[in-house]
Design a protein around this motif. Sequence first.
Motif, PDB file in Angstrom:
ATOM      1  N   UNK A  17       4.542  -3.532   1.886  1.00 52.74           N
ATOM      2  CA  UNK A  17       3.491  -3.021   2.800  1.00 52.74           C
ATOM      3  C   UNK A  17       2.905  -4.051   3.732  1.00 52.74           C
ATOM      4  N   UNK A  18       2.840  -3.797   4.783  1.00 51.10           N
ATOM      5  CA  UNK A  18       1.826  -4.736   5.576  1.00 51.10           C
ATOM      6  C   UNK A  18       0.162  -4.954   5.196  1.00 51.10           C
ATOM      7  N   UNK A  19      -0.355  -5.634   5.665  1.00 51.86           N
ATOM      8  CA  UNK A  19      -1.932  -5.515   5.148  1.00 51.86           C
ATOM      9  C   UNK A  19      -2.503  -4.254   5.738  1.00 51.86           C
ATOM     10  N   UNK A  23      -4.177  -1.243   3.583  1.00 50.69           N
ATOM     11  CA  UNK A  23      -5.473  -1.163   3.683  1.00 50.69           C
ATOM     12  C   UNK A  23      -5.614   0.435   3.897  1.00 50.69           C
ATOM     13  N   UNK A  24      -4.726   1.042   4.721  1.00 49.60           N
ATOM     14  CA  UNK A  24      -4.687   2.456   4.942  1.00 49.60           C
ATOM     15  C   UNK A  24      -4.563   3.216   3.823  1.00 49.60           C
ATOM     16  N   UNK A  25      -3.563   2.818   2.741  1.00 48.24           N
ATOM     17  CA  UNK A  25      -3.253   3.472   1.588  1.00 48.24           C
ATOM     18  C   UNK A  25      -4.697   3.494   0.801  1.00 48.24           C
ATOM     19  N   UNK A  26      -5.337   2.363   0.565  1.00 40.79           N
ATOM     20  CA  UNK A  26      -6.461   2.174  -0.236  1.00 40.79           C
ATOM     21  C   UNK A  26      -7.515   3.306   0.322  1.00 40.79           C
ATOM     22  N   UNK A  55     -11.248  -1.868   1.178  1.00 43.19           N
ATOM     23  CA  UNK A  55     -10.759  -0.781   1.780  1.00 43.19           C
ATOM     24  C   UNK A  55     -11.120   0.614   0.809  1.00 43.19           C
ATOM     25  N   UNK A  56     -11.047   0.333  -0.532  1.00 46.54           N
ATOM     26  CA  UNK A  56     -11.556   1.512  -1.353  1.00 46.54           C
ATOM     27  C   UNK A  56     -12.978   1.876  -1.240  1.00 46.54           C
ATOM     28  N   UNK A 162      -1.238  11.636  -6.599  1.00 43.16           N
ATOM     29  CA  UNK A 162      -1.741  11.586  -5.254  1.00 43.16           C
ATOM     30  C   UNK A 162      -1.103  10.538  -4.375  1.00 43.16           C
ATOM     31  N   UNK A 163      -0.875   9.441  -5.133  1.00 46.36           N
ATOM     32  CA  UNK A 163      -0.242   8.471  -4.320  1.00 46.36           C
ATOM     33  C   UNK A 163       0.873   8.461  -3.844  1.00 46.36           C
ATOM     34  N   UNK A 164       1.725   8.875  -4.630  1.00 52.76           N
ATOM     35  CA  UNK A 164       2.953   9.343  -4.155  1.00 52.76           C
ATOM     36  C   UNK A 164       3.318  10.322  -3.069  1.00 52.76           C
ATOM     37  N   UNK A 165       2.185  11.052  -2.935  1.00 56.07           N
ATOM     38  CA  UNK A 165       2.237  12.171  -1.775  1.00 56.07           C
ATOM     39  C   UNK A 165       1.600  11.488  -0.728  1.00 56.07           C
TER      40      UNK A 165
END
Length: 167
Positions: A17-19, A23-26, A55-56, A162-165
């Motif tokens: 993943x790029x930054x 950040x979007x994933x977090x 980001x979280x 959840x992350x996998x989804x």
Amino acid sequence: MASGEDRQRPTLETEVLDEAAMIALAARLATELAAPLVVFLEGDLGAGKTTFVRALIQGLGHPGRVKSPTYGLLEHYELGAMEVLHLDLYRIGDPGELEYLGISDLHDERSLLLIEWPERGEGALPAPDLSLRLQEAFTKQGVGRRLSFYAHSNSGIELCRSIKAML
């Protein structure tokens, strides 16, 4: 800490993943977090641990600046019914130093502990629900991060689902 067997086989691993994607994933993951929860963040200097935590915390609704607790060791955020404790143990020389922070008194049913450099507090920290290992990786587009998630509890397993989804 996670066992050596867990280290060899992550519960979930992302592509590089790029930054911005990290950040979007977090930020999306923040919507899935519920206290009590302990998350260990591992990786070399510059791997993106603090960036992910920022980001979280912002995804949880903190409107202000999220600073690194490298020198103060602990930053505290009251976010509605949840209390977020962000620890950076890089400067800890001995796990016994954590006694002075009173983590056992701070950690309760409404707290989310986000701990960078948890190996430096080994034996003095609560067990993690989830560990996140961030590793630098290279692509044709440049440098990115591969995120490996290790579930250590039912809460950790649910978060990995959840992350996998989200991916």
